[in-house]
Design a protein around this motif. Structure first.
Motif, PDB file in Angstrom:
ATOM      1  N   UNK A 148      26.671   5.996   1.148  1.00 52.92           N
ATOM      2  CA  UNK A 148      27.692   7.012   0.961  1.00 52.92           C
ATOM      3  C   UNK A 148      28.988   6.262   0.681  1.00 52.92           C
ATOM      4  N   UNK A 149      29.711   6.709  -0.347  1.00 53.07           N
ATOM      5  CA  UNK A 149      30.909   6.012  -0.793  1.00 53.07           C
ATOM      6  C   UNK A 149      32.119   6.911  -0.550  1.00 53.07           C
ATOM      7  N   UNK A 150      33.068   6.390   0.223  1.00 56.21           N
ATOM      8  CA  UNK A 150      34.313   7.083   0.495  1.00 56.21           C
ATOM      9  C   UNK A 150      35.411   6.381  -0.296  1.00 56.21           C
ATOM     10  N   UNK A 151      36.057   7.130  -1.195  1.00 54.01           N
ATOM     11  CA  UNK A 151      37.145   6.560  -1.981  1.00 54.01           C
ATOM     12  C   UNK A 151      38.418   7.303  -1.595  1.00 54.01           C
ATOM     13  N   UNK A 152      39.400   6.544  -1.100  1.00 55.49           N
ATOM     14  CA  UNK A 152      40.663   7.104  -0.644  1.00 55.49           C
ATOM     15  C   UNK A 152      41.731   6.748  -1.669  1.00 55.49           C
ATOM     16  N   UNK A 153      42.454   7.761  -2.148  1.00 56.97           N
ATOM     17  CA  UNK A 153      43.500   7.584  -3.157  1.00 56.97           C
ATOM     18  C   UNK A 153      44.875   7.623  -2.499  1.00 56.97           C
ATOM     19  N   UNK A 154      45.818   6.872  -3.096  1.00 54.64           N
ATOM     20  CA  UNK A 154      47.157   6.764  -2.540  1.00 54.64           C
ATOM     21  C   UNK A 154      48.207   7.268  -3.516  1.00 54.64           C
TER      22      UNK A 154
ATOM     23  N   UNK B 234      45.787   1.721  -6.221  1.00 58.58           N
ATOM     24  CA  UNK B 234      45.816   3.179  -6.260  1.00 58.58           C
ATOM     25  C   UNK B 234      44.757   3.805  -5.364  1.00 58.58           C
ATOM     26  N   UNK B 235      43.769   2.995  -4.972  1.00 62.06           N
ATOM     27  CA  UNK B 235      42.693   3.535  -4.140  1.00 62.06           C
ATOM     28  C   UNK B 235      42.007   2.415  -3.370  1.00 62.06           C
TER      29      UNK B 235
ATOM     30  N   UNK C 281      50.636   8.218   5.439  1.00 63.33           N
ATOM     31  CA  UNK C 281      51.523   9.052   4.625  1.00 63.33           C
ATOM     32  C   UNK C 281      51.370   8.759   3.134  1.00 63.33           C
ATOM     33  N   UNK C 282      50.811   7.608   2.798  1.00 63.26           N
ATOM     34  CA  UNK C 282      50.606   7.248   1.390  1.00 63.26           C
ATOM     35  C   UNK C 282      49.299   7.813   0.839  1.00 63.26           C
ATOM     36  N   UNK C 283      48.437   8.358   1.694  1.00 61.39           N
ATOM     37  CA  UNK C 283      47.139   8.894   1.247  1.00 61.39           C
ATOM     38  C   UNK C 283      47.367  10.235   0.557  1.00 61.39           C
ATOM     39  N   UNK C 284      46.836  10.355  -0.664  1.00 64.21           N
ATOM     40  CA  UNK C 284      46.982  11.622  -1.380  1.00 64.21           C
ATOM     41  C   UNK C 284      45.732  12.487  -1.257  1.00 64.21           C
ATOM     42  N   UNK C 285      44.556  11.875  -1.421  1.00 61.79           N
ATOM     43  CA  UNK C 285      43.304  12.618  -1.298  1.00 61.79           C
ATOM     44  C   UNK C 285      42.145  11.633  -1.207  1.00 61.79           C
ATOM     45  N   UNK C 286      40.934  12.173  -1.066  1.00 60.26           N
ATOM     46  CA  UNK C 286      39.749  11.320  -0.993  1.00 60.26           C
ATOM     47  C   UNK C 286      38.588  12.000  -1.688  1.00 60.26           C
TER      48      UNK C 286
END
Length: 127
Positions: free
Chosen positions: A30-36, A46-47, A16-21
């Protein structure tokens, strides 16, 4: 929570804290960055960033070759995580998504304004 098994295994337990990626490619990764979503002044990050090596293994059979071709050589964990993030993103309300996009535009405008100012200052030093 059971529908987000891959994200949980990656340590992202509060979906629920994830805003986008964002997904990008750097060198052979490959780099996955998850923002909160975090309140102002929060000590929480923050990520989170996850790196996945690109698959360069030659498939053993036709089925594996087809699967590898379909996912572009991406790590299966990455594909599962992105699928879960997309499902989570679809469950966001339109208002939440709109606010996310407005915030992203504001951030990009600030970055561009700072860069333009820097370039103008450099230009004034040359002249």
């Amino acid at each position: 929570m059971s529908e987000f098994n891959t994200l949980s295994a990656m340590g992202l337990t509060d979906v629920n804290a994830i805003s986008h990626y964002k997904l990008s490619r750097q060198d052979n990764q490959e780099v996955l960055k998850v923002y909160f979503k975090r309140p102002a002044g929060s000590a929480m990050p923050d990520s989170s960033t996850f790196c996945f090596d690109c698959n360069t293994v030659v498939p053993a059979d036709a089925e594996a070759a087809s699967q590898s071709k379909d996912n572009g050589g991406s790590d299966p964990v990455l594909i599962a995580a992105v699928n879960e993030l997309n499902a989570l993103n679809k469950s966001m309300s339109n208002h939440d998504r709109r606010m996310q996009l407005v915030n992203e535009l504001d951030r990009l405008e600030q970055i561009m304004a700072a860069k333009l100012q820097e370039l103008r200052e450099d230009l004034n030093r040359i002249v």
